[in-house]
Design a protein around this motif. Structure first.
Motif, PDB file in Angstrom:
ATOM      1  N   PHE A  98      42.846  39.132  31.993  1.00 51.39           N
ATOM      2  CA  PHE A  98      42.002  39.415  33.157  1.00 51.39           C
ATOM      3  C   PHE A  98      41.503  40.849  33.057  1.00 51.39           C
ATOM      4  N   ILE A  99      40.245  41.044  33.386  1.00 53.66           N
ATOM      5  CA  ILE A  99      39.631  42.372  33.314  1.00 53.66           C
ATOM      6  C   ILE A  99      38.839  42.627  34.592  1.00 53.66           C
ATOM      7  N   ALA A 100      38.498  43.886  34.828  1.00 50.34           N
ATOM      8  CA  ALA A 100      37.657  44.220  35.975  1.00 50.34           C
ATOM      9  C   ALA A 100      36.300  43.545  35.802  1.00 50.34           C
ATOM     10  N   CYS A 101      35.704  43.077  36.897  1.00 51.93           N
ATOM     11  CA  CYS A 101      34.470  42.298  36.832  1.00 51.93           C
ATOM     12  C   CYS A 101      33.325  43.032  36.131  1.00 51.93           C
ATOM     13  N   ALA A 125      44.507  23.766  43.618  1.00 48.75           N
ATOM     14  CA  ALA A 125      44.798  24.674  42.506  1.00 48.75           C
ATOM     15  C   ALA A 125      43.557  25.499  42.151  1.00 48.75           C
ATOM     16  N   TYR A 126      42.397  24.870  42.208  1.00 47.66           N
ATOM     17  CA  TYR A 126      41.133  25.562  41.930  1.00 47.66           C
ATOM     18  C   TYR A 126      40.913  26.686  42.938  1.00 47.66           C
ATOM     19  N   ALA A 127      41.110  26.388  44.222  1.00 45.82           N
ATOM     20  CA  ALA A 127      40.919  27.390  45.271  1.00 45.82           C
ATOM     21  C   ALA A 127      41.908  28.541  45.121  1.00 45.82           C
ATOM     22  N   LEU A 128      43.135  28.231  44.712  1.00 47.27           N
ATOM     23  CA  LEU A 128      44.158  29.254  44.530  1.00 47.27           C
ATOM     24  C   LEU A 128      43.762  30.224  43.420  1.00 47.27           C
ATOM     25  N   ILE A 129      43.278  29.691  42.281  1.00 47.01           N
ATOM     26  CA  ILE A 129      42.855  30.539  41.166  1.00 47.01           C
ATOM     27  C   ILE A 129      41.665  31.396  41.571  1.00 47.01           C
ATOM     28  N   ARG A 130      40.684  30.773  42.228  1.00 48.99           N
ATOM     29  CA  ARG A 130      39.483  31.484  42.620  1.00 48.99           C
ATOM     30  C   ARG A 130      39.775  32.603  43.629  1.00 48.99           C
ATOM     31  N   GLU A 131      40.567  32.284  44.649  1.00 48.78           N
ATOM     32  CA  GLU A 131      40.876  33.271  45.691  1.00 48.78           C
ATOM     33  C   GLU A 131      41.657  34.451  45.124  1.00 48.78           C
ATOM     34  N   MET A 133      41.584  35.599  42.053  1.00 48.01           N
ATOM     35  CA  MET A 133      40.680  36.404  41.248  1.00 48.01           C
ATOM     36  C   MET A 133      39.762  37.255  42.127  1.00 48.01           C
ATOM     37  N   GLU A 134      39.264  36.655  43.197  1.00 47.88           N
ATOM     38  CA  GLU A 134      38.364  37.396  44.081  1.00 47.88           C
ATOM     39  C   GLU A 134      39.102  38.537  44.781  1.00 47.88           C
ATOM     40  N   GLU A 135      40.324  38.273  45.205  1.00 52.84           N
ATOM     41  CA  GLU A 135      41.097  39.313  45.901  1.00 52.84           C
ATOM     42  C   GLU A 135      41.394  40.492  44.985  1.00 52.84           C
ATOM     43  N   LYS A 136      41.677  40.202  43.709  1.00 53.43           N
ATOM     44  CA  LYS A 136      41.995  41.267  42.761  1.00 53.43           C
ATOM     45  C   LYS A 136      40.735  41.860  42.112  1.00 53.43           C
ATOM     46  N   LYS A 137      39.552  41.276  42.415  1.00 53.23           N
ATOM     47  CA  LYS A 137      38.274  41.748  41.849  1.00 53.23           C
ATOM     48  C   LYS A 137      38.305  41.729  40.328  1.00 53.23           C
ATOM     49  N   VAL A 138      38.777  40.599  39.774  1.00 48.51           N
ATOM     50  CA  VAL A 138      38.882  40.494  38.324  1.00 48.51           C
ATOM     51  C   VAL A 138      38.133  39.269  37.813  1.00 48.51           C
ATOM     52  N   ALA A 139      37.886  39.258  36.517  1.00 49.61           N
ATOM     53  CA  ALA A 139      37.321  38.115  35.813  1.00 49.61           C
ATOM     54  C   ALA A 139      38.299  37.719  34.726  1.00 49.61           C
ATOM     55  N   GLY A 140      38.250  36.465  34.330  1.00 48.31           N
ATOM     56  CA  GLY A 140      39.163  35.981  33.306  1.00 48.31           C
ATOM     57  C   GLY A 140      38.439  35.684  32.006  1.00 48.31           C
ATOM     58  N   ARG A 156      34.230  34.183  36.513  1.00 50.69           N
ATOM     59  CA  ARG A 156      34.207  35.068  37.675  1.00 50.69           C
ATOM     60  C   ARG A 156      34.045  34.252  38.948  1.00 50.69           C
ATOM     61  N   PRO A 157      34.645  34.697  40.063  1.00 51.23           N
ATOM     62  CA  PRO A 157      34.364  34.053  41.352  1.00 51.23           C
ATOM     63  C   PRO A 157      32.876  34.189  41.657  1.00 51.23           C
ATOM     64  N   HIS A 158      32.265  33.104  42.148  1.00 49.14           N
ATOM     65  CA  HIS A 158      30.834  33.107  42.432  1.00 49.14           C
ATOM     66  C   HIS A 158      30.590  32.249  43.663  1.00 49.14           C
ATOM     67  N   GLU A 159      30.135  32.891  44.755  1.00 50.72           N
ATOM     68  CA  GLU A 159      29.956  32.197  46.031  1.00 50.72           C
ATOM     69  C   GLU A 159      31.258  31.472  46.384  1.00 50.72           C
ATOM     70  N   GLU A 160      31.208  30.142  46.538  1.00 52.41           N
ATOM     71  CA  GLU A 160      32.433  29.420  46.886  1.00 52.41           C
ATOM     72  C   GLU A 160      33.118  28.821  45.664  1.00 52.41           C
ATOM     73  N   GLY A 161      32.637  29.162  44.479  1.00 49.60           N
ATOM     74  CA  GLY A 161      33.206  28.565  43.283  1.00 49.60           C
ATOM     75  C   GLY A 161      33.462  29.587  42.193  1.00 49.60           C
TER      76      GLY A 161
END
Length: 280
Positions: A98-101, A125-131, A133-140, A156-161
């Motif tokens: 994981f890295i900074a966006c 599980a999808y929502a858990l991974i996305r949330e 990542m968004e909270e930590k402001k990271v991309a995978g 990267r988190p994008h809108e609701e997905g």
């Protein structure tokens, strides 16, 4: 109707696994496309491979791929050999890093895809991974076999997905120094820099892709309509490009025009607000 998935597999972070689908985020399907036509008959033309030496047509079953060596020799590769050499897909998008966006140089960005949960059971599980990542402001960063090639993807988190972007390999991206090193080093004076900053400030806005026009598509569409209607197509608007002879004078004129446009916009907005108040 939902877009058809181009890939199905599993998104994983450690022991957390989520069935997902990939969908193309960009499409060229709306672009105007042409057929190759025989002018004399109006019939479509088919392409055929011919031997470069004999000029004779080559049948499909006799066509193979070959790699030319620096010495000019050609290594023939049979379809079965290529198929056996291609990496097997395990249908997994495993995020190991994981890295900074904003850590990835956008020069490496290739093509975007939407990542969606494969079914309702995968949604949690999808929502858990996305949330997370968004909270930590990271991309995978993940790797998988996509279109018979091992690809690196940035998720990267994008809108609701989640959006996944395939990345160019390091050898595919040229080093910019070979271009930029040829640029002469120039000192910019304080007043010129202040004027340039002012121009930028007066033109600040937000990214809105709907404001960008595909002038080529519009011109071709107009040409087709004109031909169908039996009229002459409209001439494209000529774009004036003034030659810069005095950089400082050009900056001053641009700064003045920008300030005028900004004042005009403010006044127009004020008039509209007054009209709305009267109407209310």
């Amino acid at each position: 109707m939902a877009a058809r998935a181009i890939w199905r597999g599993h998104l994983s972070v450690g022991e957390l696994v989520c069935p997902v689908t990939l969908h193309g985020a960009a499409s060229e399907g709306e672009r105007i496309s042409f057929h190759i036509i025989n002018r004399d008959t109006g019939h479509r033309v088919r392409r055929r491979y011919v031997d470069s030496e004999t000029g004779r047509p080559v049948e499909d079953e006799d066509i193979v791929k070959g790699y030319e060596t620096p010495d000019g020799d050609c290594v023939i590769l049979e379809p079965e050999e290529i198929k056996a050499a291609v990496p097997k897909s395990d249908k997994r998008l495993e995020m190991q890093t994981f890295i900074a966006c904003d850590d990835v140089d956008t020069t490496f960005f290739e093509r975007p895809y939407f990542v969606a949960p494969a079914d309702s059971h995968a949604a949690e599980a999808y929502a858990l991974i996305r949330e997370a990542m968004e909270e930590k402001k990271v991309a995978g960063l993940a790797r998988t076999v996509l279109f018979r090639r091992v690809r690196t993807l940035l998720l990267r988190p994008h809108e609701e997905g989640i959006i996944a972007t395939t990345l160019n390999f390091d050898y595919e991206v040229r080093d910019g120094t070979e271009i930029f090193d040829e640029i002469s080093e120039i000192r910019v004076s304080g007043e010129m820099l202040d004027l340039a900053r002012h121009i930028i400030e007066t033109k600040m806005g937000q990214f809105d892709p709907s404001e960008f026009e595909d002038r080529y598509e519009q011109a071709v569409a107009e040409l087709v309509k004109a031909k169908l209607a039996g009229r002459k197509p409209k001439k494209p608007r000529k774009i004036e490009t003034g030659k810069v002879t005095d950089l400082m004078e050009a900056l001053r004129r641009s700064a003045g025009a920008g300030a005028g446009a900004k004042r005009g916009k403010t006044k127009a907005t004020g008039r509209e607000a007054g009209q709305r108040r009267k109407a209310g």
